[in-house]
Design a protein around this motif. Structure first.
Motif, PDB file in Angstrom:
ATOM      1  N   UNK A  33       0.832  -1.200   0.000  1.00  0.00           N
ATOM      2  CA  UNK A  33       0.000   0.000   0.000  1.00  0.00           C
ATOM      3  C   UNK A  33       0.869   1.253   0.000  1.00  0.00           C
ATOM      4  N   UNK A  34       1.976   1.229   0.753  1.00  0.00           N
ATOM      5  CA  UNK A  34       2.799   2.443   0.807  1.00  0.00           C
ATOM      6  C   UNK A  34       3.541   2.662  -0.513  1.00  0.00           C
ATOM      7  N   UNK A  35       3.885   1.582  -1.210  1.00  0.00           N
ATOM      8  CA  UNK A  35       4.503   1.743  -2.534  1.00  0.00           C
ATOM      9  C   UNK A  35       3.495   2.324  -3.525  1.00  0.00           C
ATOM     10  N   UNK A  36       2.242   1.862  -3.420  1.00  0.00           N
ATOM     11  CA  UNK A  36       1.195   2.401  -4.299  1.00  0.00           C
ATOM     12  C   UNK A  36       0.976   3.881  -4.026  1.00  0.00           C
ATOM     13  N   UNK A  37       0.949   4.234  -2.726  1.00  0.00           N
ATOM     14  CA  UNK A  37       0.774   5.638  -2.359  1.00  0.00           C
ATOM     15  C   UNK A  37       1.916   6.471  -2.924  1.00  0.00           C
ATOM     16  N   UNK A  38       3.138   5.956  -2.766  1.00  0.00           N
ATOM     17  CA  UNK A  38       4.305   6.671  -3.270  1.00  0.00           C
ATOM     18  C   UNK A  38       4.204   6.888  -4.782  1.00  0.00           C
ATOM     19  N   UNK A  39       3.789   5.829  -5.488  1.00  0.00           N
ATOM     20  CA  UNK A  39       3.735   5.970  -6.941  1.00  0.00           C
ATOM     21  C   UNK A  39       2.590   6.896  -7.346  1.00  0.00           C
ATOM     22  N   UNK A  40       1.508   6.886  -6.574  1.00  0.00           N
ATOM     23  CA  UNK A  40       0.401   7.816  -6.829  1.00  0.00           C
ATOM     24  C   UNK A  40       0.872   9.262  -6.656  1.00  0.00           C
ATOM     25  N   UNK A  41       1.592   9.519  -5.553  1.00  0.00           N
ATOM     26  CA  UNK A  41       2.042  10.883  -5.277  1.00  0.00           C
ATOM     27  C   UNK A  41       3.028  11.360  -6.339  1.00  0.00           C
ATOM     28  N   UNK A  42       3.952  10.474  -6.753  1.00  0.00           N
ATOM     29  CA  UNK A  42       4.922  10.935  -7.737  1.00  0.00           C
ATOM     30  C   UNK A  42       4.262  11.139  -9.103  1.00  0.00           C
TER      31      UNK A  42
END
Ligand SMILES: [Zn+2]
Length: 146
Positions: A33-42
């Motif tokens: 989930x945190x990797x998905x969030x990171x990729x969403x933000x970038x």
């Protein structure tokens, strides 16, 4: 005969489609989930940067809003954020910007315009209350607001 060819073409396209999309789906589910969030933000930041360089992202917040990326019809080519000019013209900005402004995260150099623009949406009878909130959050007196 023609129909047969058409059917096999269609099934070929469907199979190719599954092969092409499966690896991406698989990748997403492998991400935490945190990797998905990171990729969403970038991704969000790169969309905003791209639009900003084309002068199509002019927000009124300290940190540009996200809502304008999706709310504009037919995003991509058509998307833009013009919350800054809305504010300056006494028109309410997007919902995210209104909330963020009231929390104190608007661009403070625009603070004298905030109350009028937000009241345009919430109702002019609330102008006084909104001015008091803006005054408290941005350290500008009620009388200095338009
Ligand atoms: Zn906005």
């Amino acid at each position: 005969m023609k129909e047969k060819i058409a059917y096999s073409m269609i099934s070929l396209i469907i199979i190719a489609g599954i092969f092409l999309t499966y690896p991406q789906m698989h990748d997403m589910s492998e991400m935490s989930m945190s990797e998905q969030t990171e990729s969403f933000i970038s991704l969000r930041e790169s969309i905003q940067d791209g639009m900003r360089s084309q002068h199509r992202y002019k927000c009124c917040l300290e940190k540009p809003c996200t809502l304008c990326i999706e709310k504009t019809p037919g995003h991509g080519e058509e998307a833009e954020c013009d919350c800054l000019s809305d504010i300056m013209n006494g028109v309410h900005p997007c919902g995210e910007c209104m909330g963020q402004i009231l929390e104190g995260h608007g661009n403070k150099f625009l603070s004298k315009y905030f109350a009028k623009a937000i009241a345009e949406k919430l109702g002019e009878e609330h102008t006084g209350t909104i001015k008091e909130i803006i005054s408290e959050k941005y350290g500008i007196s009620v009388g200095d607001q338009i």
